[in-house]
Scaffold this active site. Structure first.
Site, PDB file in Angstrom:
ATOM      1  N   ASP A   1     -11.787  32.282 -22.166  1.00  0.00           N
ATOM      2  CA  ASP A   1     -10.993  32.157 -20.946  1.00  0.00           C
ATOM      3  C   ASP A   1     -11.850  31.458 -19.901  1.00  0.00           C
ATOM      4  O   ASP A   1     -12.940  31.931 -19.562  1.00  0.00           O
ATOM      5  CB  ASP A   1     -10.567  33.562 -20.476  1.00  0.00           C
ATOM      6  CG  ASP A   1      -9.480  33.493 -19.398  1.00  0.00           C
ATOM      7  OD1 ASP A   1      -8.990  32.384 -19.111  1.00  0.00           O
ATOM      8  OD2 ASP A   1      -9.141  34.550 -18.847  1.00  0.00           O
TER       9      ASP A   1
ATOM     10  N   ASP B   1      -6.170  27.076 -20.015  1.00  0.00           N
ATOM     11  CA  ASP B   1      -7.527  27.585 -19.807  1.00  0.00           C
ATOM     12  C   ASP B   1      -7.884  28.771 -20.689  1.00  0.00           C
ATOM     13  O   ASP B   1      -8.816  29.497 -20.402  1.00  0.00           O
ATOM     14  CB  ASP B   1      -7.716  27.962 -18.326  1.00  0.00           C
ATOM     15  CG  ASP B   1      -6.718  29.024 -17.877  1.00  0.00           C
ATOM     16  OD1 ASP B   1      -5.775  29.308 -18.646  1.00  0.00           O
ATOM     17  OD2 ASP B   1      -6.890  29.558 -16.782  1.00  0.00           O
ATOM     18  N   GLU B   2      -7.156  28.958 -21.758  1.00  0.00           N
ATOM     19  CA  GLU B   2      -7.353  30.174 -22.545  1.00  0.00           C
ATOM     20  C   GLU B   2      -7.027  29.902 -24.006  1.00  0.00           C
ATOM     21  O   GLU B   2      -6.038  29.219 -24.298  1.00  0.00           O
ATOM     22  CB  GLU B   2      -6.376  31.228 -22.002  1.00  0.00           C
ATOM     23  CG  GLU B   2      -6.774  32.638 -22.172  1.00  0.00           C
ATOM     24  CD  GLU B   2      -5.696  33.573 -21.640  1.00  0.00           C
ATOM     25  OE1 GLU B   2      -5.701  34.711 -22.069  1.00  0.00           O
ATOM     26  OE2 GLU B   2      -4.851  33.154 -20.822  1.00  0.00           O
TER      27      GLU B   2
END
Lengths: 367, 429
Positions: free
Chosen positions: B18, B112-113
């Site tokens: 993350d 973003d993960e």
């Protein structure tokens, strides 16, 4: 250049179809190769089709009226002759057309200029004779293992080699390997070997019929086979066939013996559940042989193969079912043996009775 | 072909990555003058919402999905920036590419993960932690962005582990987290049970309230409940689901978002390379890296492509398709080198890449007779994989690198072990 003859429809139709099998299906190359060449001398009509690699000529007896040469479009001529009513067919070449008459039909087909048809030389080596039935059977035993991938030209050939006074045929597509020995057929001199396109041998096997012998002539670059009224001439493949001797294991700890048709039927059934390139697994133990196929989201099949006898360590080997079936189908005799080392090494399929046939098959690795 | 990893099997190898305050961090990267200030990225209008807040802004209670007007009230002196999604997408793709260097089994959850299944590239507990640390280091080195990484035996635990590794906002500024948090095999319940139930996926305020009314505050309380009671209290599906999670059960595999089309590796050199002699060892190293990743993902490729960027930034690719799909370092190296040999490197090569496409499933593979000839290169490759599993990826490498000071010590290897060179496929007797 006249060319005029009469012939029975069925005789002519078969000759056109046989010669037409060599005619190129790949369009474009050389338009004249889409044609078959007819040459009449007296009562002898010779029909030739060629794609330059493979040439098939068929000679038939006709009622000749006028000698001559003409090239007809292969597929059209063949379709026309096959379609007319049974009985006599008259062919007459006039100007640019071939007239095909079989009452009540009459066709005129535009000719292809005959002078464009390539000059095809026949190999001039000494003629040697092969037993037609045995050679045909041998071809059928090895041709399936030959590759059909033109990107690997060498593997599309069948190796014919002199071996211990006999003739050996070998083919491989790199997944399996067939070896067939024809004892006593010393048609090649010791140490001699040629690589013959499997396609040519397949065509040869097709036209053998009831003939007793095949005459073989080898040239530098080509080989000619004559069987009855048909001659098959093929270019030889240049290059070195992969070495295969070292591949055949000499020591097999495990041996399965099973009735050939029983196994063949069982594999054909189980294969139905080996879809999307999943293998068929052969689980071998003291209890015998179990076949298993599992396709995710489709289902599974199991079969305990009757009267299979297994000696060796418990072992499960996975095979491509098509390759396995190909080998079982062509193995001679009623009983076969499958010799294995482990699940990643080549398995050797043989006839229990006839030592002159070997089929080596690589397993499928499942991880 | 679509890619799905295996379901969890109790071994450590599920990784959750993350990015830390991703959009804000990307903005700070191109506006370093804003560092240390509260930065809020998102809709700046009256109806906008916060897409991301820097840790300095979070200190004021600002968090993502909060209306921008409220964020302004909480921290009027924060710097509000409109989102630049095209740019975040580019940066995200670069980060995902780093992750796909580790394993093809990458499941992006958002920009973003992502989840990774690194069991194929494994190795034991220490290796999973080492891979997590490597990911952090590479993202920082190549993108100047930080991320937090969780490692566990399934996806759910890995995501919770990431929370432990995260930086936190504090009155004196952001406090860096550990960056990597590993939940060791066997310690799953110790990790999970003290947590408040709100930490679980799918437990919103309403569910938390209902659970609380049933006397359930921690995940441990939840795990101790009979499933029946939970199903009655909060509904059948949710009850069973939460009960499984509370007992650390999550059997979802990592599923890649897209069809896996190619696996490749490319690198920009510190100085331009102008000779085949200098390029060859680099090419062999990349072939080796690509081959290892193919094997880790159980795929093989039929098309080998090299990419060459010259000193003037002109870039060309050359490819060849082979009849038999490849996953071996040597075979890929041979094809790649033949392609490279046809190019003139004298203008200087600044970047070189090797990739494999036309991928096929390698979990079921028809073996070839060539593989039956003595000790094979594929056997050598599996030995290489085993050595790397035990001793790390730099423990063994292509001999082409040995003389080039790449840190590989050279040993004379006996003919018996590796076998002599032999001609490919259609060689002679």
């Amino acid at each position: 250049m006249g060319l005029k003859f009469r012939c029975e429809r069925d005789v002519l139709a078969k000759a056109l179809a046989d010669a037409g099998r060599a005619v190129t299906t790949r369009g474009g190359a050389l338009p004249v190769l889409a044609g078959v060449r007819l040459e009449l001398t007296g009562d002898q009509l010779t029909i030739t089709g060629s794609d330059l690699d493979l040439t098939i000529s068929v000679t038939v007896e006709v009622a000749g009226a006028e000698d001559g040469v003409a090239v007809l479009p292969s597929k059209l001529a063949s379709d026309v002759v096959r379609s007319v009513r049974a009985g006599a067919v008259d062919i007459t070449v006039e100007d640019d057309d071939a007239r095909i008459e079989a009452s009540p039909s009459e066709f005129a087909i535009r000719l292809i200029p005959a002078d464009e048809f390539p000059q095809l030389s026949s190999p001039d080596g000494d003629a040697v004779t092969l037993d037609a039935a045995a050679f045909k059977a041998a071809i059928e035993q090895v041709e399936k293992a030959a590759s059909s991938d033109d990107a690997r030209p060498i593997l599309t050939g069948v190796l014919m080699a002199a071996e211990e006074g006999g003739l050996r045929l070998v083919s491989t597509d790199s997944y399996r390997l067939s070896v067939r020995d024809l004892a006593g057929s010393s048609v090649l001199s010791e140490g001699q070997k040629v690589l013959v396109p499997s396609r040519a041998l397949k065509e040869l096997a097709r036209v053998v019929g009831d003939e007793e012998s095949i005459t073989l002539r080898l040239g530098e670059r080509d080989a000619g086979f004559e069987v009855g009224s048909v001659s098959v001439t093929t270019r030889l493949i240049e290059g070195e066939f992969p070495s295969y001797r070292g591949l055949i294991p000499t020591n097999h700890p495990n041996q399965l013996t099973v009735d050939r048709t029983t196994l063949l039927d069982a594999v054909r059934r189980v294969r139905l559940l080996a879809q999307e390139s999943t293998p068929v697994r052969m689980a071998m133990s003291a209890d015998g042989l179990e076949l298993v196929a599992v396709t995710q989201d489709v289902g599974q099949a199991h079969e305990a193969v009757e009267e299979a006898v297994y000696k060796g360590d418990d072992l499960t080997v996975a095979f491509n079912p098509e390759y396995l079936i190909d080998g079982i189908e062509v193995a001679p005799g009623d009983e076969i043996t499958l010799e294995t080392v482990d699940e990643l090494k080549p398995a050797l399929l043989k006839s229990a009775e006839d030592p002159n046939f070997l089929y080596l098959l690589m397993p499928v690795r499942v991880s | 072909m679509s890619q799905a990893g295996r379901p969890p099997d109790g071994t450590l190898g599920f990784v959750h990555v993350d990015m830390d305050a991703f959009f804000a961090a990307v903005e700070l990267r191109r506006r370093p003058e804003l560092r240390g200030q509260p930065v809020v990225v998102g809709g700046t209008g009256d109806r906008g919402v916060v897409a991301a807040a820097s840790y300095e802004a979070r200190l004021f209670g600002i968090h993502s999905a909060m209306p921008s007007t409220r964020a302004r009230r909480l921290c009027p002196h924060a710097v509000f920036l409109p989102g630049d999604h095209a740019h975040y997408g580019e940066v995200s793709a670069a980060v995902m590419a780093i992750l796909r260097d580790v394993t093809p089994l990458v499941e992006p959850l958002s920009l973003d993960e992502a989840f990774l299944d690194v069991r194929g590239a494994l190795h034991g507990e220490d290796r999973a932690a080492a891979i997590a640390a490597e990911i952090r280091a590479r993202v920082l080195a190549e993108q100047r962005l930080t991320c937090s990484v969780g490692v566990a035996t399934n996806k759910f635990l890995a995501k919770l582990a990431t929370e432990r590794a995260k930086p936190k906002a504090s009155p004196s500024g952001p406090v860096f987290g550990s960056g990597v948090h590993v939940v060791p095999v066997g310690a799953e319940l110790d990790f999970l049970h003290p947590m408040p139930v709100r930490e679980l996926w799918g437990v919103g305020p309403a569910t938390a309230k209902r659970l609380s009314s049933m006397g359930i505050e921690t995940v441990g309380d939840l795990a101790a409940q009979p499933v029946r009671r939970l199903e009655k209290g909060i509904g059948k599906a949710a009850g069973a689901h939460l009960h499984a999670l509370a007992n650390a059960r999550d059997d979802r595999p990592v599923v890649t978002d897209q069809e896996l089309k190619s696996i490749g590796h490319e690198e920009t050199f510190a100085r331009d390379l102008c000779t085949h002699e200098d390029l060859r060892p680099q090419l062999m190293r990349m072939a080796d890296a690509v081959a290892a990743r193919l094997r880790a993902g159980s795929v093989l490729g039929r098309t080998v492509t090299i990419k060459v960027r010259f000193a003037d930034f002109s870039t060309i690719t050359r490819s060849v398709t082979v009849p038999e799909p490849l996953d071996g370092a040597r075979a890929i190296g041979i094809e790649a080198e033949a392609l490279l040999r046809r190019l003139d490197p004298t203008p200087g090569v600044r970047l070189l890449g090797v990739s494999l496409s036309q991928l096929v499933d390698g979990s079921v593979r028809q073996l070839t007779l060539d593989e039956a000839r003595g000790p094979s290169w594929s056997e050598a490759d599996s030995v290489v994989d085993e050595i790397r599993e035990k001793f790390g990826s730099s423990a063994i490498g292509p001999a082409a690198l040995a003389s080039k000071g790449e840190g590989i010590r050279r040993f004379e290897v006996g003919q018996q072990q590796w076998g002599p060179d032999r001609a490919p496929a259609s060689g002679s007797d």
